[in-house]
Design an enzyme around this catalytic site. Structure first.
Site, PDB file in Angstrom:
ATOM      1  N   ASP A  11      13.076   3.411  -4.507  1.00 52.27           N
ATOM      2  CA  ASP A  11      12.159   2.280  -4.426  1.00 52.27           C
ATOM      3  C   ASP A  11      11.834   1.821  -5.845  1.00 52.27           C
ATOM      4  OD1 ASP A  11      10.323   0.584  -2.679  1.00 52.27           O
ATOM      5  OD2 ASP A  11       8.903   1.380  -4.138  1.00 52.27           O
ATOM      6  N   SER A  12      11.437   0.568  -5.963  1.00 48.94           N
ATOM      7  CA  SER A  12      11.087   0.034  -7.275  1.00 48.94           C
ATOM      8  C   SER A  12       9.833   0.699  -7.835  1.00 48.94           C
ATOM      9  CB  SER A  12      10.870  -1.484  -7.190  1.00 48.94           C
ATOM     10  OG  SER A  12       9.839  -1.784  -6.264  1.00 48.94           O
ATOM     11  N   CYS A  74      13.275  -0.127  -0.846  1.00 51.84           N
ATOM     12  CA  CYS A  74      12.683  -1.342  -1.415  1.00 51.84           C
ATOM     13  C   CYS A  74      13.278  -2.578  -0.742  1.00 51.84           C
ATOM     14  CB  CYS A  74      12.956  -1.367  -2.920  1.00 51.84           C
ATOM     15  SG  CYS A  74      12.424  -2.863  -3.769  1.00 51.84           S
ATOM     16  N   GLU A 159      -2.138  -1.316  -4.406  1.00 53.48           N
ATOM     17  CA  GLU A 159      -1.949  -0.464  -5.580  1.00 53.48           C
ATOM     18  C   GLU A 159      -3.245  -0.250  -6.363  1.00 53.48           C
ATOM     19  OE1 GLU A 159       1.447  -1.393  -7.968  1.00 53.48           O
ATOM     20  OE2 GLU A 159       2.735  -0.548  -6.399  1.00 53.48           O
ATOM     21  N   CYS A 193       7.543  -5.209   3.723  1.00 48.30           N
ATOM     22  CA  CYS A 193       7.249  -4.629   2.412  1.00 48.30           C
ATOM     23  C   CYS A 193       6.652  -3.254   2.651  1.00 48.30           C
ATOM     24  CB  CYS A 193       6.283  -5.501   1.618  1.00 48.30           C
ATOM     25  SG  CYS A 193       5.745  -4.784   0.046  1.00 48.30           S
ATOM     26  N   HIS A 195       4.469  -1.612   1.123  1.00 48.68           N
ATOM     27  CA  HIS A 195       3.020  -1.485   0.902  1.00 48.68           C
ATOM     28  C   HIS A 195       2.201  -1.955   2.105  1.00 48.68           C
ATOM     29  CE1 HIS A 195       4.360  -1.141  -3.238  1.00 48.68           C
ATOM     30  NE2 HIS A 195       3.135  -0.928  -3.655  1.00 48.68           N
TER      31      HIS A 195
END
Length: 274
Positions: A11-12, A74, A159, A193, A195
């Site tokens: 993942d990024s 990702c 985040e 996504c 997140h």
């Protein structure tokens, strides 16, 4: 000689841990090696060439760790780098290895969840602009109508640990309203996504109860199990000791601060250069 190695998950940054969490719960016996390119995150607002080069570097690094199978957790990397890596790079650098993404597995099942034929995709600006979900879903379900909405504030909210705060309600409602204005008939939403599942309680609270919301983790986990069953030549190269190892291209202490939010437990990561 034992040539078995962990399944690589890339993942990024740290968001891919939500996908890894579901994979581990679904397939607990395998070993997993997670690599987060935290030093260069986020990928979502970068150019196609940068995302491709970064992703390829990380894939090559995981190959050097003997991983025969890598999952690009990702969405941005899956959208902007996966196809080129599969078609142009793998035949030259590692024809016996495999790199899979998160878009195709989702596209293969999303139409099964919709009664109206109107599906919404919520993603980063990079994922939405790539058009990858529209292309992949159209191949599987050509009669579906796909509506996309970029949600640029959702990743920063997660985040910064603000996804449960009252202030997050504004941005959740804003993007959902913009999506539903495109088509009131949308009955299925995809969180495209890694997140976004952390915002799921607020998303469900905002939406009507008859709208389905799909997270990618369980879909990718089920797809991975099916893939390994269909490809025993890859499965036999994957080690099965139930171990998990975490690597980051940035400060491990920063990475480790967030892992309980995304993975459900704290971990001790290691710094690596790719």
């Amino acid at each position: 000689m034992n040539n078995k190695a962990p399944i690589g998950i890339f993942d990024s940054g740290i968001g891919g841990l939500t996908v890894m969490k579901d994979i581990v719960e679904h397939l607990p016996s395998y070993d997993y090696l997670y690599l987060g390119d935290s030093a260069r995150t986020p990928y979502g607002n970068r150019s196609f060439e940068s995302i491709y080069q970064f992703t390829l570097q990380c894939v090559k690094f995981l190959f050097k760790q003997n991983c025969s199978l890598i999952i690009l957790a990702c969405n941005t990397a899956s959208a902007k780098a996966l196809r080129t890596i599969q078609q142009r790079d793998l035949p030259t650098i590692a024809p016996e290895k495999r790199v899979l993404g998160v878009i195709r597995p989702t596209a293969e099942v999303i139409g099964l969840h919709s009664d109206t034929g109107h599906v919404g995709v919520l993603g980063t600006s990079g994922t939405v602009q790539s058009g990858s979900y529209e292309i992949e879903i159209a191949q599987q379900f050509p009669n579906l109508s796909i509506y996309q909405q970029a949600c640029p504030m959702w990743v920063p909210l997660v985040e910064n640990h603000e996804h449960n705060a009252p202030g997050a309600d504004y941005f959740v409602t804003k993007y959902l309203d913009q999506l539903q204005q495109q088509s009131p008939a949308i009955d299925t939403l995809l969180l495209a996504c890694t997140h976004y599942p952390l915002l799921l309680p607020k998303i469900r609270h905002t939406l009507d109860s008859n709208i389905s919301v799909l997270s990618q983790g369980p879909i990718v986990a089920a797809s991975l199990e099916d893939y390994l069953q269909r490809h025993p030549e890859i499965d036999e190269k994957c080690s099965t000791n139930g171990t998990h190892r975490f690597l980051t291209t940035d400060a491990p202490e920063l990475f480790d601060q967030h892992t309980s939010t995304f993975f459900g437990q704290t971990v001790e990561s290691e710094f690596v250069k790719v």
